[in-house]
Motif scaffolding. Structure first.
Motif, mmCIF file in Angstrom:
data_model
loop_
_atom_site.group_PDB
_atom_site.id
_atom_site.type_symbol
_atom_site.label_atom_id
_atom_site.label_comp_id
_atom_site.label_asym_id
_atom_site.label_seq_id
_atom_site.Cartn_x
_atom_site.Cartn_y
_atom_site.Cartn_z
ATOM 1 N N LEU A 1 128.164 34.887 -74.732
ATOM 2 C CA LEU A 1 127.408 35.457 -75.840
ATOM 3 C C LEU A 1 126.703 34.364 -76.629
ATOM 4 N N VAL A 2 127.432 33.312 -76.975
ATOM 5 C CA VAL A 2 126.854 32.224 -77.761
ATOM 6 C C VAL A 2 125.769 31.507 -76.964
ATOM 7 N N LYS A 3 126.050 31.246 -75.688
ATOM 8 C CA LYS A 3 125.083 30.523 -74.863
ATOM 9 C C LYS A 3 123.774 31.298 -74.741
ATOM 10 N N ARG A 4 123.847 32.601 -74.528
ATOM 11 C CA ARG A 4 122.605 33.372 -74.378
ATOM 12 C C ARG A 4 121.810 33.405 -75.681
ATOM 13 N N GLU A 5 122.504 33.424 -76.816
ATOM 14 C CA GLU A 5 121.806 33.394 -78.103
ATOM 15 C C GLU A 5 121.135 32.035 -78.327
ATOM 16 N N VAL A 6 121.844 30.974 -78.013
ATOM 17 C CA VAL A 6 121.276 29.636 -78.162
ATOM 18 C C VAL A 6 120.062 29.476 -77.250
ATOM 19 N N LEU A 7 120.175 29.933 -76.022
ATOM 20 C CA LEU A 7 119.050 29.848 -75.088
ATOM 21 C C LEU A 7 117.850 30.655 -75.583
ATOM 22 N N THR A 8 118.114 31.829 -76.137
ATOM 23 C CA THR A 8 117.026 32.673 -76.656
ATOM 24 C C THR A 8 116.284 31.963 -77.774
ATOM 25 N N TRP A 9 117.018 31.479 -78.752
ATOM 26 C CA TRP A 9 116.379 30.838 -79.902
ATOM 27 C C TRP A 9 115.764 29.485 -79.540
ATOM 28 N N HIS A 10 116.377 28.773 -78.631
ATOM 29 C CA HIS A 10 115.795 27.515 -78.153
ATOM 30 C C HIS A 10 114.489 27.817 -77.407
ATOM 31 N N GLY A 11 114.496 28.889 -76.637
ATOM 32 C CA GLY A 11 113.275 29.320 -75.951
ATOM 33 C C GLY A 11 112.155 29.638 -76.927
ATOM 34 N N GLU A 12 112.501 30.262 -78.047
ATOM 35 C CA GLU A 12 111.476 30.551 -79.055
ATOM 36 C C GLU A 12 110.875 29.256 -79.606
ATOM 37 N N ILE A 13 111.710 28.290 -79.899
ATOM 38 C CA ILE A 13 111.210 27.020 -80.439
ATOM 39 C C ILE A 13 110.281 26.339 -79.436
ATOM 40 N N LEU A 14 110.646 26.371 -78.159
ATOM 41 C CA LEU A 14 109.776 25.795 -77.134
ATOM 42 C C LEU A 14 108.460 26.561 -77.040
ATOM 43 N N LEU A 15 108.501 27.865 -77.224
ATOM 44 C CA LEU A 15 107.281 28.677 -77.287
ATOM 45 C C LEU A 15 106.407 28.189 -78.434
ATOM 46 N N TRP A 16 106.987 28.001 -79.606
ATOM 47 C CA TRP A 16 106.242 27.511 -80.763
ATOM 48 C C TRP A 16 105.563 26.180 -80.469
ATOM 49 N N LEU A 17 106.253 25.328 -79.735
ATOM 50 C CA LEU A 17 105.752 23.977 -79.463
ATOM 51 C C LEU A 17 104.772 23.936 -78.297
#
Length: 186
Positions: A1-17
Motif C-alpha cells: 500500500l505504501v509503495k504504490r502511494e509513493v510511486l504514484t506521487w513520485h510519478g506525479e512529481i516526475l510528470l511536473w518536471l
C-alpha cells in the motif's frame, strides 16, 4: 500500500518536471500494485505529453470514471480532447473544471485556445483575462512582448501555447506549484 502511494506521487512529481518516461514507469508500477487514486489521471497526462493520444484518453476516461470531481483529470482530458479536435467534449470538461470552485488557470488556458481555434476572439479574450496577471505577464516577458496589455489574439495564442509547453506536466492550480515552472526559462 505504501509503495504504490509513493510511486504514484513520485510519478506525479516526475510528470511536473517533464521526465515523462520515468514517470510512466513509476505510474505503471503503482498501477500494477493496485493503485487507483489519481494514478490514471497522471498516467493519462504522461501519455498525452508523450504523444500517445489513445492511451491518454483511455486513462483520463478511467480517472474521471473513478472520481468525476477530479478537476486535474478533467483539465488534462479537456486538453487531450482539444488537441484531438473533439471540441464539444473538450468544452464540457473545461467548463466543468472552471465551474468547480477551484481557480484553475490551466482550464482557462485550454478553453481560450479552444475558443481561439473556433474563431471566437471574444471568448479567447475573456478566458485569457481570467488567467492571473502574474502568469500572463511572465509569459509575455519571456516571449519578448513589451507588455501584457493591447496584445493581439495571435500573441495571446502564442502566450497560451508557450505556457502549456513551459509548464510541462503541471496542470495543478495551487500557487506553490506554479513557482516550479515559472522558474524555468526556455
Amino acid at each position: 500500500l505504501v509503495k504504490r502511494e509513493v510511486l504514484t506521487w513520485h510519478g506525479e512529481i516526475l510528470l511536473w518536471l517533464g521526465e515523462y518516461d520515468r514517470a510512466l514507469k513509476m505510474l505503471n508500477e503503482a498501477i500494477s500494485l493496485g493503485a487507483s487514486t489519481f494514478v490514471y489521471g497522471w498516467r493519462g497526462a504522461v501519455h498525452l505529453k508523450l504523444g500517445h493520444r489513445a492511451p491518454a484518453l483511455a486513462d483520463l476516461d478511467r480517472a474521471v470514471d473513478l472520481d468525476p470531481k477530479d478537476v486535474e483529470a478533467r483539465v488534462w482530458r479537456g486538453e487531450a480532447y482539444r488537441l484531438a479536435g473533439h471540441n464539444a467534449e473538450a468544452l464540457q470538461d473545461l467548463d466543468y473544471a472552471i465551474g468547480s470552485n477551484v481557480t484553475c488557470s490551466w482550464a482557462y488556458f485550454n478553453r481560450a485556445l479552444l475558443r481561439g481555434s473556433l474563431g471566437d476572439a471574444a471568448g479567447l479574450a475573456a478566458d485569457y483575462a481570467k488567467i492571473p496577471e502574474a502568469t500572463t505577464s511572465f509569459l509575455s516577458a519571456v516571449l519578448g512582448f513589451k507588455r501584457n496589455k493591447g496584445l493581439t489574439s495571435e500573441q495571446k495564442l502564442e502566450i497560451l501555447i508557450s505556457g502549456l509547453e513551459m509548464a510541462k506536466g503541471i496542470r495543478r492550480w495551487e500557487t506553490y506549484v506554479q513557482s516550479i515552472w515559472m522558474q524555468r526559462r526556455p
